[in-house]
Design a protein around this motif. Structure first.
Motif, PDB file in Angstrom:
ATOM      1  N   UNK B 226      51.425   8.844 -67.797  1.00 54.28           N
ATOM      2  CA  UNK B 226      51.775   7.443 -67.576  1.00 54.28           C
ATOM      3  C   UNK B 226      51.499   6.582 -68.804  1.00 54.28           C
ATOM      4  N   UNK B 227      51.020   7.231 -69.870  1.00 59.87           N
ATOM      5  CA  UNK B 227      50.755   6.474 -71.090  1.00 59.87           C
ATOM      6  C   UNK B 227      49.400   5.808 -71.103  1.00 59.87           C
ATOM      7  N   UNK B 228      48.503   6.173 -70.168  1.00 62.34           N
ATOM      8  CA  UNK B 228      47.197   5.541 -70.102  1.00 62.34           C
ATOM      9  C   UNK B 228      46.104   6.443 -70.678  1.00 62.34           C
ATOM     10  N   UNK B 229      46.484   7.658 -71.117  1.00 61.77           N
ATOM     11  CA  UNK B 229      45.495   8.559 -71.690  1.00 61.77           C
ATOM     12  C   UNK B 229      45.767   8.749 -73.162  1.00 61.77           C
ATOM     13  N   UNK B 230      45.954  10.005 -73.545  1.00 66.19           N
ATOM     14  CA  UNK B 230      46.200  10.321 -74.948  1.00 66.19           C
ATOM     15  C   UNK B 230      47.467   9.620 -75.424  1.00 66.19           C
ATOM     16  N   UNK B 231      47.425   9.115 -76.669  1.00 69.92           N
ATOM     17  CA  UNK B 231      48.571   8.405 -77.209  1.00 69.92           C
ATOM     18  C   UNK B 231      49.303   9.283 -78.215  1.00 69.92           C
ATOM     19  N   UNK B 232      50.651   9.192 -78.289  1.00 68.03           N
ATOM     20  CA  UNK B 232      51.375   9.952 -79.290  1.00 68.03           C
ATOM     21  C   UNK B 232      50.920   9.516 -80.691  1.00 68.03           C
ATOM     22  N   UNK B 233      50.895  10.389 -81.678  1.00 69.10           N
ATOM     23  CA  UNK B 233      51.459  11.735 -81.615  1.00 69.10           C
ATOM     24  C   UNK B 233      50.448  12.799 -81.153  1.00 69.10           C
TER      25      UNK B 233
END
Lengths: 254, 289
Positions: B226-233
């Motif tokens: 959901x985009x709330x944990x590890x961030x890209x890249x």
């Protein structure tokens, strides 16, 4: 005996349990003295408050009212470190030997805990543990055993060994012989009598076996519904009881 | 006759006990292999997991790239291997933090009781009243993303379960004679908690934590998705799946390889937890108190 100072003195001790609005007075204004080198028995039917009285006396429970003096000191409200210091002179043996040892520790481990807290250097502890076990009639190797690996009588001996680790002046025995069969019971009371001779200890001996109390105790208190109804020399009270309740108790058992 | 029958039963119990033990050992070895792969991921990676190569973008699995490549031409196998590190270690860290916090709170409540017990248990009731993942999303969003934020968020919603378990376990042990005996032995409250209460209550708590690792791994991957944990890249299984989800129909391997990695490791940790529970259960065939 009466002119000496009491080792343990209880004045007007009361314990009220409150549960869901109901009140139960387990111990109702009891007072007694226990003198040095004396064996004081407490008898009474189950639910008469004997065990609660014992737990109050060693401060495992807090009383609702009353005072407790031990060795001249008021211990009614002592806590923490001060109470732990009292426990070096006052010990207790429980009714069920198997549950009075941590099932995950060896007998020796539990005894060592007491020695460690009493400040005995680490190096001297193993020898002292063996000495204590042998004093109570157990082979020294039993320190490596777990509570479920020994019989009830052996476990109770280990419990006495643990209580003796600090050389207490007072030993409270809460039905300490009740879970044992008759021959083992004899051995354990024999051991207690011998220890009294040797170290001048005093016992508060809670027991529902009137014959045993008559033979083993110097004085006896009879409890009924949280009150002390009769008090006196053990043989006199139990052979020619005066109070109605004691008469009933003696008749029903002897 | 009777003793013969008993012997057979004893032998059967022994065989069962051995089976439980063998199962536990097999899963322990597999879990250790997974952890080892995560630890030495860099050495195992055939390519640099972050090196982009647009000429090799979105290649299907083949001899050059065993699990294919993503839209930037990064090798999926390398990314899954590197992703194992953050996914697995975060889950283990999370299980550890949650278990310890919850146990500490529960044991303290159970042992000391009183007003603190009331307050802490009511807070845990409140935490349990929320749907946990939604609550965790809220906390993670406030903490502004990142793997650390996700771990803190999930720990914040996960501890009440352990607190309740530890509290009830402590209450059953607290009134036993051996605790009274320990007090008479001159042990302080802390000594009693560490020497007697924790060893005698730890079993069920450890089993719960072991069974929870899989769930926590999934929740972490979910937050990352959901985009709330590890961030890209950063390579993390959940965010990798999220990044590739638009290509599910054209290049499914981009989603499937991290998905499979999550599936396999969650299943493995769940089976390990199960085997551990069977082995610890004193009433079960394991017979280990």
């Amino acid at each position: 005996m009466e002119d000496r100072k009491p080792l343990l003195e209880v004045k007007n001790l009361t314990k009220v349990f409150r549960r869901r609005g109901e009140e139960l007075t387990a111990v109702n204004h009891i007072s007694f003295q226990l003198y040095p080198n004396e064996i004081l028995g407490i008898v009474g039917e189950s639910g008469s408050g004997k065990s609660t009285a014992a737990r109050l006396a060693v401060r495992l429970l807090d009383g609702t009212e009353g005072e407790i003096f031990f060795d001249g000191q008021d211990i009614t409200h002592v806590k923490g470190r001060e109470l732990r210091r009292i426990y070096r002179r006052m010990q207790m043996v429980f009714q069920s030997p198997a549950t009075s040892f941590d099932p995950r520790r060896t007998l020796g481990g539990s005894i060592r805990e007491s020695l460690k807290n009493a400040g005995l250097p680490r190096g001297e502890r193993p020898a002292r543990v063996r000495e204590l076990l042998e004093m109570c009639g157990l082979p020294g190797e039993y320190e490596k055993r777990y509570p479920h690996e020994v019989s009830g009588g052996q476990c109770q001996r280990a419990a006495i060994a643990r209580a003796l680790a600090v050389s207490p002046k007072l030993l409270v025995c809460d039905e300490a012989t009740s879970a044992l069969d008759v021959t083992v019971q004899k051995q354990v009371t024999g051991l207690l009598a011998e220890l009294r001779e040797r170290y001048g200890m005093s016992y508060l001996f809670i027991c529902h076996d009137l014959a045993l109390v008559r033979d083993f105790c110097d004085r006896v208190l009879v409890m009924e519904k949280g009150r002390i109804v009769e008090e006196g020399p053990a043989k006199q009270v139990l052979l020619s009881p005066r109070h109605e309740y004691t008469k009933k108790l003696v008749e029903s058992i002897l | 006759m009777d003793s013969g029958g008993r012997e057979v039963t004893v032998r059967r119990q022994k065989i069962k006990k051995n089976r439980v033990k063998v199962r536990l050992i097999i899963f322990l070895i597999l879990a250790a292999a997974l952890l080892a792969a995560a630890v030495w991921a860099e050495a195992l990676c055939p390519y640099d997991p972050y090196a982009q190569d647009m000429s090799a973008a979105l290649q299907p699995p083949g001899p050059a790239h065993l699990l294919g490549t993503d839209r930037y031409g990064r090798d999926m196998l390398s990314r899954v291997l590197i992703g194992a590190r953050s996914s697995i270690f975060s889950a283990l860290l999370l299980a550890g933090i949650t278990g310890m916090l919850g146990t500490a709170a529960g044991v303290a409540c159970g042992y000391f009781g009183g007003a603190a017990d009331m307050v802490i248990m009511r807070i845990s009731d409140i935490c349990l009243a929320f749907p946990s993942l939604v609550f965790a999303m809220g906390i993670a969003a406030v903490l502004n993303g990142g793997m650390k934020g996700a771990v803190i968020a999930l720990a914040a919603v996960g501890w009440p379960k352990y607190a309740r378990l530890a509290r009830s376990q402590t209450l059953t042990v607290k009134n036993s004679d051996y605790i009274a005996a320990a007090r008479l032995s001159g042990s302080s409250a802390l000594q009693i908690i560490f020497l007697h209460i924790l060893p005698n209550t730890g079993g069920p708590i450890l089993v719960t934590a072991a069974l929870d690792i899989g769930t926590m791994m999934m929740e972490l991957a979910g937050l990352s998705f959901l985009g709330l944990g590890a961030q890209p890249p950063a390579a993390e299984w959940g965010s990798m799946m999220s990044g590739g989800r638009s290509m599910l129909q054209t290049s499914p391997w981009v989603v499937l390889s991290p998905g499979l990695a999550i599936f396999v490791s969650v299943a493995l940790f769940n089976l390990l937890g199960d085997a551990f529970r069977d082995w610890m259960d004193p009433k079960g065939p394991g017979g280990h108190g």
